[in-house]
Motif scaffolding. Sequence first.
Motif, PDB file in Angstrom:
ATOM      1  N   GLN A  69       5.795   7.637 -14.042  1.00 45.75           N
ATOM      2  CA  GLN A  69       6.442   8.466 -12.875  1.00 45.75           C
ATOM      3  C   GLN A  69       6.086   7.838 -11.408  1.00 45.75           C
ATOM      4  O   GLN A  69       6.480   8.266 -10.314  1.00 45.75           O
ATOM      5  N   LYS A  70       5.210   6.599 -11.536  1.00 44.09           N
ATOM      6  CA  LYS A  70       4.840   5.915 -10.239  1.00 44.09           C
ATOM      7  C   LYS A  70       6.151   4.891  -9.789  1.00 44.09           C
ATOM      8  O   LYS A  70       6.940   4.423 -10.689  1.00 44.09           O
ATOM      9  N   ALA A  71       6.152   4.548  -8.561  1.00 39.01           N
ATOM     10  CA  ALA A  71       7.275   3.680  -8.004  1.00 39.01           C
ATOM     11  C   ALA A  71       7.157   2.442  -8.599  1.00 39.01           C
ATOM     12  O   ALA A  71       6.010   1.809  -8.845  1.00 39.01           O
ATOM     13  N   GLN A  72       8.463   1.716  -8.935  1.00 35.97           N
ATOM     14  CA  GLN A  72       8.385   0.394  -9.502  1.00 35.97           C
ATOM     15  C   GLN A  72       9.020  -0.644  -8.732  1.00 35.97           C
ATOM     16  O   GLN A  72       9.233  -1.803  -8.989  1.00 35.97           O
ATOM     17  N   TYR A  73       9.986  -0.072  -7.794  1.00 35.26           N
ATOM     18  CA  TYR A  73      10.885  -0.787  -6.904  1.00 35.26           C
ATOM     19  C   TYR A  73      10.855  -0.781  -5.497  1.00 35.26           C
ATOM     20  O   TYR A  73      10.109   0.220  -5.177  1.00 35.26           O
ATOM     21  N   VAL A  74      11.011  -1.542  -4.802  1.00 36.37           N
ATOM     22  CA  VAL A  74      10.739  -1.767  -3.210  1.00 36.37           C
ATOM     23  C   VAL A  74      12.099  -2.313  -2.823  1.00 36.37           C
ATOM     24  O   VAL A  74      12.827  -3.247  -3.216  1.00 36.37           O
ATOM     25  N   SER A  75      12.546  -1.727  -1.669  1.00 32.52           N
ATOM     26  CA  SER A  75      13.753  -2.343  -1.089  1.00 32.52           C
ATOM     27  C   SER A  75      13.320  -3.412   0.069  1.00 32.52           C
ATOM     28  O   SER A  75      12.130  -3.791  -0.049  1.00 32.52           O
ATOM     29  N   THR A  76      14.429  -4.055   0.301  1.00 30.96           N
ATOM     30  CA  THR A  76      13.759  -5.369   0.988  1.00 30.96           C
ATOM     31  C   THR A  76      14.206  -5.364   2.536  1.00 30.96           C
ATOM     32  O   THR A  76      14.085  -6.540   3.106  1.00 30.96           O
ATOM     33  N   THR A 126      17.063 -11.431  -8.155  1.00 33.35           N
ATOM     34  CA  THR A 126      16.660 -11.508  -6.818  1.00 33.35           C
ATOM     35  C   THR A 126      15.648 -12.636  -6.816  1.00 33.35           C
ATOM     36  O   THR A 126      15.119 -13.251  -7.571  1.00 33.35           O
ATOM     37  N   GLU A 127      15.715 -12.952  -5.391  1.00 33.81           N
ATOM     38  CA  GLU A 127      14.783 -14.240  -4.883  1.00 33.81           C
ATOM     39  C   GLU A 127      13.476 -13.844  -4.608  1.00 33.81           C
ATOM     40  O   GLU A 127      12.571 -14.686  -4.301  1.00 33.81           O
ATOM     41  N   PHE A 128      13.234 -12.542  -4.601  1.00 27.22           N
ATOM     42  CA  PHE A 128      11.971 -12.055  -4.196  1.00 27.22           C
ATOM     43  C   PHE A 128      11.491 -11.087  -5.343  1.00 27.22           C
ATOM     44  O   PHE A 128      12.015 -10.461  -6.003  1.00 27.22           O
ATOM     45  N   MET A 129      10.030 -10.884  -5.267  1.00 25.73           N
ATOM     46  CA  MET A 129       9.670  -9.952  -5.885  1.00 25.73           C
ATOM     47  C   MET A 129       8.458  -9.356  -5.126  1.00 25.73           C
ATOM     48  O   MET A 129       8.212  -9.783  -3.906  1.00 25.73           O
ATOM     49  N   THR A 130       7.615  -8.221  -5.612  1.00 25.69           N
ATOM     50  CA  THR A 130       6.238  -7.990  -4.809  1.00 25.69           C
ATOM     51  C   THR A 130       5.340  -7.294  -5.616  1.00 25.69           C
ATOM     52  O   THR A 130       5.575  -7.121  -6.788  1.00 25.69           O
ATOM     53  N   VAL A 131       4.099  -6.951  -5.044  1.00 21.88           N
ATOM     54  CA  VAL A 131       2.886  -6.804  -5.875  1.00 21.88           C
ATOM     55  C   VAL A 131       2.336  -5.643  -5.090  1.00 21.88           C
ATOM     56  O   VAL A 131       2.153  -5.561  -3.853  1.00 21.88           O
ATOM     57  N   GLU A 132       2.033  -4.439  -5.928  1.00 18.93           N
ATOM     58  CA  GLU A 132       1.189  -3.301  -5.365  1.00 18.93           C
ATOM     59  C   GLU A 132      -0.134  -3.633  -5.211  1.00 18.93           C
ATOM     60  O   GLU A 132      -0.857  -4.537  -5.482  1.00 18.93           O
ATOM     61  N   VAL A 147       0.882  -1.143  -0.182  1.00 21.11           N
ATOM     62  CA  VAL A 147       0.131   0.053   0.127  1.00 21.11           C
ATOM     63  C   VAL A 147       0.872   1.245   0.177  1.00 21.11           C
ATOM     64  O   VAL A 147       1.686   1.635   1.040  1.00 21.11           O
ATOM     65  N   GLU A 148       0.929   1.991  -1.060  1.00 24.09           N
ATOM     66  CA  GLU A 148       2.213   2.904  -1.426  1.00 24.09           C
ATOM     67  C   GLU A 148       1.972   3.833  -0.250  1.00 24.09           C
ATOM     68  O   GLU A 148       3.157   4.282   0.215  1.00 24.09           O
ATOM     69  N   PHE A 149       1.063   4.559   0.166  1.00 22.33           N
ATOM     70  CA  PHE A 149       0.991   5.786   1.101  1.00 22.33           C
ATOM     71  C   PHE A 149       1.537   5.206   2.585  1.00 22.33           C
ATOM     72  O   PHE A 149       2.032   6.117   3.306  1.00 22.33           O
ATOM     73  N   ARG A 150       1.568   3.985   2.861  1.00 21.01           N
ATOM     74  CA  ARG A 150       2.038   3.517   4.018  1.00 21.01           C
ATOM     75  C   ARG A 150       3.448   2.971   4.180  1.00 21.01           C
ATOM     76  O   ARG A 150       4.062   2.615   5.030  1.00 21.01           O
ATOM     77  N   ASN A 151       3.985   3.069   2.747  1.00 20.51           N
ATOM     78  CA  ASN A 151       5.497   2.263   2.533  1.00 20.51           C
ATOM     79  C   ASN A 151       6.218   3.301   1.886  1.00 20.51           C
ATOM     80  O   ASN A 151       7.114   2.944   0.866  1.00 20.51           O
TER      81      ASN A 151
END
Length: 465
Positions: free
Chosen positions: A347-354, A396-402, A310-314
């Motif tokens: 222009q939206k986020a496409q990556y997440v830190s681990t 990477t061994e992980f991915m994630t989903v918006e 959830v973008e606004f929380r992260n």
Amino acid sequence: MLRTIEMYTNEYKDTTKKEIRKKKGQFFTPAEVSMRMAAVENKYPKNQLIRVLDPGAGNGILSFAVIDKLLRSGYKWLDITLIETDTEILPVLEYTITKIRQICESYHAECTIHYIDQNFVLWESSRLYDIVICNPPYMKVRKDSIEATAMKAYVYGQPNLYGLFMAKAVELLRDNGQYIFITPRSWTSGKYFTKVRSFLQKELNIKEIDLFSSRDEVFQGEKVLQETMILYGEKGQIQDEQIKINILKDGTLDTGNSFWAAADQIKFKGSEQYLLLPENENDLKIIDIMSDMTDSFESSGYHFKTGPVVEFRNLDHIHKIYQTGDIPMYRSIHIQNGTLQFPADTQKAQYVSTDEESLLIPKQNTILVRRLSTKEDLKRIQACKYFADENTDLNTEFMTVENHVNYLTRKDGMEMTRNEIDQLFDILMSDMYERYIRLINGSTQINAGELNKLPLQRIERSINS
């Protein structure tokens, strides 16, 4: 006269911002729709007192329409209660009440009018009514709101006021009293309306359903995202064997197609008690095929989940530009024409830190499904296949989903094979499933819960090995 009420209502709308009316859940019934809804059955003795309730009166157009219909049908003893709390629309409502008095006088009928300035959900009545006609407010309320607390027997998750109005209206009807409601279709399958559906299943004999062939047909210019329906019923625990379905043409309220459906074929089906809304005879055949399937995605060992990000929380964990160690975050824009396109020009986020473990998903084969489609999309189900061995750019061994994307897993934790993904994807994207999802869902949103409950012919275990 309905046109005049509509004219004064348009003046109110011109001086009241759409955002304010939307915040109130306020969408006014057009004159043509009001006349159609007011076509109540003439089943009462002409010398009987007819009590009418309009619990979301607004400008009073439904009240005028139904009183006009009753007078034309020869009824001379009427009692109507209009409930409205919005003081800004009150001048239009007062005008309508005056016109109701005048038309009753012209027919030499005795008509008692009660205007109630109270919250309908909290209002207590000592009377029962012969007719309830309503265009309720469409707005979500908190689970701890006074309305939800007062109607807790019908609350499951986050309630919507219109569902509470639907339930309370049935409570206030006499046995065999007439029930006419115009609402979004979301109550027919939405998870948060589960208890409302359960109550209506027991207490409402559905007689007829109007479906509009265009989402914008009813509330023009209001940018309504959900399809609209009119429900006609009678209070009673015995359901008629058949329900009449009317499909109303674009641009008119003429019936483009009418047919009868067996009540046990469409009324509150399955464990979720969906009300299915077919639009033609072919839809009934699809319902029969799906009803014959004894399994679902869920019972077959599969489970759709909603993306954890959830973008606004992260905001501290998501990035627009790749940073060392990031994992890909798949979002709706990456699902294009049945394929995964990553990264996207956005222009939206496409990556997440681990560094936040709750956001990490093991990199495994899956199917990604958009939670929201657009009006322009030809298909409601917008999905793509994801194969772990084809998406190795970040190694990477992980991915994630918006959070606006659902993804498929197996309950036993095992990775799905390519063959398994191919078959499940073909099933989801088939014309039959596309049509079925539209039968149970009138909005542009598809929730994981609805996907999990979709019927599924159990896949051969050999492809899972």
